[in-house]
Structure formats: C-alpha cells, structure tokens
Design a protein around this motif. Structure first.
Motif, mmCIF file in Angstrom:
data_model
loop_
_atom_site.group_PDB
_atom_site.id
_atom_site.type_symbol
_atom_site.label_atom_id
_atom_site.label_comp_id
_atom_site.label_asym_id
_atom_site.label_seq_id
_atom_site.Cartn_x
_atom_site.Cartn_y
_atom_site.Cartn_z
ATOM 1 N N ILE A 1 0.795 -1.184 0.027
ATOM 2 C CA ILE A 1 0.182 -0.138 0.150
ATOM 3 C C ILE A 1 0.893 1.321 -0.158
ATOM 4 N N SER A 2 1.995 1.205 0.774
ATOM 5 C CA SER A 2 2.875 2.396 0.654
ATOM 6 C C SER A 2 3.580 2.684 -0.581
ATOM 7 N N SER A 3 3.843 1.437 -1.230
ATOM 8 C CA SER A 3 4.494 1.663 -2.373
ATOM 9 C C SER A 3 3.601 1.917 -3.465
ATOM 10 N N LEU A 4 2.396 1.666 -3.317
ATOM 11 C CA LEU A 4 1.341 2.014 -4.488
ATOM 12 C C LEU A 4 1.069 3.645 -4.231
ATOM 13 N N ASN A 5 0.736 4.044 -2.880
ATOM 14 C CA ASN A 5 0.842 5.459 -2.493
ATOM 15 C C ASN A 5 1.878 6.237 -3.026
ATOM 16 N N PHE A 6 3.177 5.699 -3.126
ATOM 17 C CA PHE A 6 4.231 6.410 -3.562
ATOM 18 C C PHE A 6 4.272 6.581 -5.178
ATOM 19 N N GLN A 7 3.703 5.554 -5.793
ATOM 20 C CA GLN A 7 3.932 5.569 -7.265
ATOM 21 C C GLN A 7 2.675 6.532 -7.791
ATOM 22 N N ARG A 8 1.482 6.578 -6.956
ATOM 23 C CA ARG A 8 0.285 7.510 -7.232
ATOM 24 C C ARG A 8 0.788 8.870 -7.054
ATOM 25 N N LYS A 9 1.806 9.288 -6.115
ATOM 26 C CA LYS A 9 2.188 10.597 -6.135
ATOM 27 C C LYS A 9 2.996 11.012 -7.294
ATOM 28 N N TYR A 10 3.648 10.060 -7.932
ATOM 29 C CA TYR A 10 4.402 10.703 -9.141
ATOM 30 C C TYR A 10 3.082 10.922 -10.150
ATOM 31 N N PHE A 11 2.381 9.977 -10.479
ATOM 32 C CA PHE A 11 1.512 10.158 -11.223
ATOM 33 C C PHE A 11 0.684 11.432 -11.069
ATOM 34 N N LEU A 12 0.059 11.717 -9.948
ATOM 35 C CA LEU A 12 -0.742 12.891 -9.423
ATOM 36 C C LEU A 12 0.201 14.248 -9.791
ATOM 37 N N SER A 13 1.432 13.968 -9.564
ATOM 38 C CA SER A 13 2.382 15.454 -9.908
ATOM 39 C C SER A 13 2.419 15.758 -11.375
ATOM 40 N N ILE A 14 2.751 14.580 -11.977
ATOM 41 C CA ILE A 14 2.788 14.863 -13.493
ATOM 42 C C ILE A 14 1.441 15.443 -14.153
ATOM 43 N N PHE A 15 0.428 14.601 -13.883
ATOM 44 C CA PHE A 15 -0.754 14.725 -14.217
ATOM 45 C C PHE A 15 -1.321 16.248 -14.033
ATOM 46 N N GLY A 16 -0.858 16.673 -12.468
ATOM 47 C CA GLY A 16 -1.318 18.258 -12.155
ATOM 48 C C GLY A 16 -0.624 19.126 -13.169
ATOM 49 N N LEU A 17 0.740 18.748 -13.265
ATOM 50 C CA LEU A 17 1.414 19.824 -14.078
ATOM 51 C C LEU A 17 0.923 19.745 -15.566
ATOM 52 N N TYR A 18 0.440 18.727 -16.119
ATOM 53 C CA TYR A 18 -0.092 18.742 -17.515
ATOM 54 C C TYR A 18 -1.532 19.607 -17.515
ATOM 55 N N LEU A 19 -2.256 19.442 -16.416
ATOM 56 C CA LEU A 19 -3.636 20.125 -16.389
ATOM 57 C C LEU A 19 -3.323 21.531 -16.289
ATOM 58 N N PHE A 20 -2.288 21.681 -15.273
ATOM 59 C CA PHE A 20 -1.951 23.508 -15.260
ATOM 60 C C PHE A 20 -1.574 24.059 -16.486
ATOM 61 N N ALA A 21 -0.854 23.105 -17.305
ATOM 62 C CA ALA A 21 -0.312 23.715 -18.540
ATOM 63 C C ALA A 21 -1.302 23.931 -19.617
ATOM 64 N N LEU A 22 -2.122 22.976 -19.762
ATOM 65 C CA LEU A 22 -3.224 23.047 -20.577
ATOM 66 C C LEU A 22 -4.122 24.044 -20.059
ATOM 67 N N GLY A 23 -4.473 24.269 -18.978
ATOM 68 C CA GLY A 23 -5.256 25.397 -18.309
ATOM 69 C C GLY A 23 -4.983 26.727 -18.669
ATOM 70 N N THR A 24 -3.709 26.801 -18.491
ATOM 71 C CA THR A 24 -3.244 28.054 -18.598
ATOM 72 C C THR A 24 -2.942 28.480 -19.996
ATOM 73 N N THR A 25 -2.804 27.547 -20.966
ATOM 74 C CA THR A 25 -2.837 27.886 -22.419
ATOM 75 C C THR A 25 -4.259 28.184 -22.871
ATOM 76 N N ILE A 26 -5.320 27.360 -22.345
ATOM 77 C CA ILE A 26 -6.634 27.780 -22.721
ATOM 78 C C ILE A 26 -6.959 29.011 -22.262
ATOM 79 N N LEU A 27 -6.750 29.401 -21.059
ATOM 80 C CA LEU A 27 -7.101 30.665 -20.453
ATOM 81 C C LEU A 27 -6.426 31.880 -21.329
ATOM 82 N N GLY A 28 -5.203 31.699 -21.560
ATOM 83 C CA GLY A 28 -4.544 32.743 -22.495
ATOM 84 C C GLY A 28 -5.396 33.022 -23.844
ATOM 85 N N TYR A 29 -5.701 31.771 -24.466
ATOM 86 C CA TYR A 29 -6.630 31.836 -25.467
ATOM 87 C C TYR A 29 -7.987 32.308 -25.568
ATOM 88 N N SER A 30 -8.454 32.188 -24.342
ATOM 89 C CA SER A 30 -9.760 32.864 -24.172
ATOM 90 C C SER A 30 -9.610 34.349 -23.782
#
Length: 180
Positions: free
Chosen positions: A10-39
C-alpha cells in the motif's frame, strides 16, 4: 507477517500514485493556462483591442471567451482541489525515469484524445485542439529534457525541491507556445 507485506504494498502504491498525480497536475496546469490565454485573446478580439482573426462578430467572441474561460478555470481547479500534489519527486535516477515515462504516457494519451476524439467544426475548436496538441508535444520533447536537466543540475546548482515543480510548470507552458 502478511499485514507487513500488505502495508508495504500500500505504501509503495501511494508512492507511485504521487508521481502520477504530480505529472498529471502539471499537465492540467499547462493545458489550463494555455486555454486561459486563448480565452483572454478572444475577449480582447471581441472588445476590439485586437484585429479580428478568429471570430466574425462580438457576441461570438464573448460566447467562446465565456466557454473557454470556464473550461480553463475547471482545468486549473482540478489539480488544486482533487490532486493536491505540488511537488516533483525527482531525486533519484529511478524517480527521473518514472517521471519521464509518466510525462510521455500522459502526453501520448492526451494527444490521441485531441487528435482523434475531438471534431474541429469551427476555427475556435480547431485552435483549442491545436493548443492541446502543442501541450502534448511539449510533454514529449521539452519536459523530459527539463526533468533530466533538473536531475543532473541539482548537485551542482543548489536549488530547492520546491522550485522544481514551478520551474517545470513554467517550462511546460513556455515550450507549448513554441509548438503552437
């Protein structure tokens, strides 16, 4: 004994989940920021501060501004409220490889989504699809290089781990502008 093995899994799974959440959050921030600029650009175009290139009349520009603005706010809202991981785990070589793989996989999945599942029926939707593709291509090319540089320069240049997330986010938004 079984409890200890389950707890380690379970602790190994949570550790792997943190990697994914960190990268996915970065992707959503980048996509949201560029769409906000276009709007914001569509708002400036409908007000008349920028020459008309995308819309044909003011109400169309304001309508699409409102839709894209709400979409961008939602995309920026998801990492803050649901993912809640604002640290990039990039201290060991294993972390670096895992981050690069996750960036490439998330970029590949979003590129497939923007390429095949969205229909560019208007010029504005075509631009939004191009924005999504640019953020994805940036994830393929620039972000693995940024992660590699951060990992290798961490020992020579003393910068804090708290700056790595924001530096990667800034590089993702900036490099996506190159691919537009």
């Amino acid at each position: 004994m079984n409890y200890q093995n389950i707890n380690n899994e379970i602790s190994s799974l949570n550790f792997q989940r943190k990697y994914f959440l960190s990268i996915f959050g970065l992707y959503l921030f980048a996509l949201g920021t560029t769409i906000l600029g276009y709007s914001i650009y569509l708002l400036l175009e409908s007000i008349g501060l920028v020459d008309r290139a995308v819309t044909t009349w003011n109400a169309q520009g304001l309508f699409w501004f409102l839709i894209l603005f709400c979409l961008a706010i939602f995309l920026l809202f998801v990492p803050v409220e649901f993912l809640n991981v604002f640290k990039l785990y990039n201290s060991t070589f294993k972390d670096l490889i895992l981050n690069i793989i996750l960036v490439i996989l998330s970029s590949l999945l979003s590129l497939i989504f923007f390429q095949f599942f969205l229909n560019p029926s208007t010029l504005i939707l075509s631009d939004v699809i191009d924005i999504g593709k640019a953020v994805s291509f940036s994830g393929f090319i620039a972000i693995p290089l940024i992660l590699f540089l951060q990992h290798n320069l961490k020992r020579t240049v003393q910068f804090s781990d708290s700056f790595s997330y924001s530096l990667t986010y800034f590089a993702w938004v900036l490099s996506s502008q190159i691919f537009l």
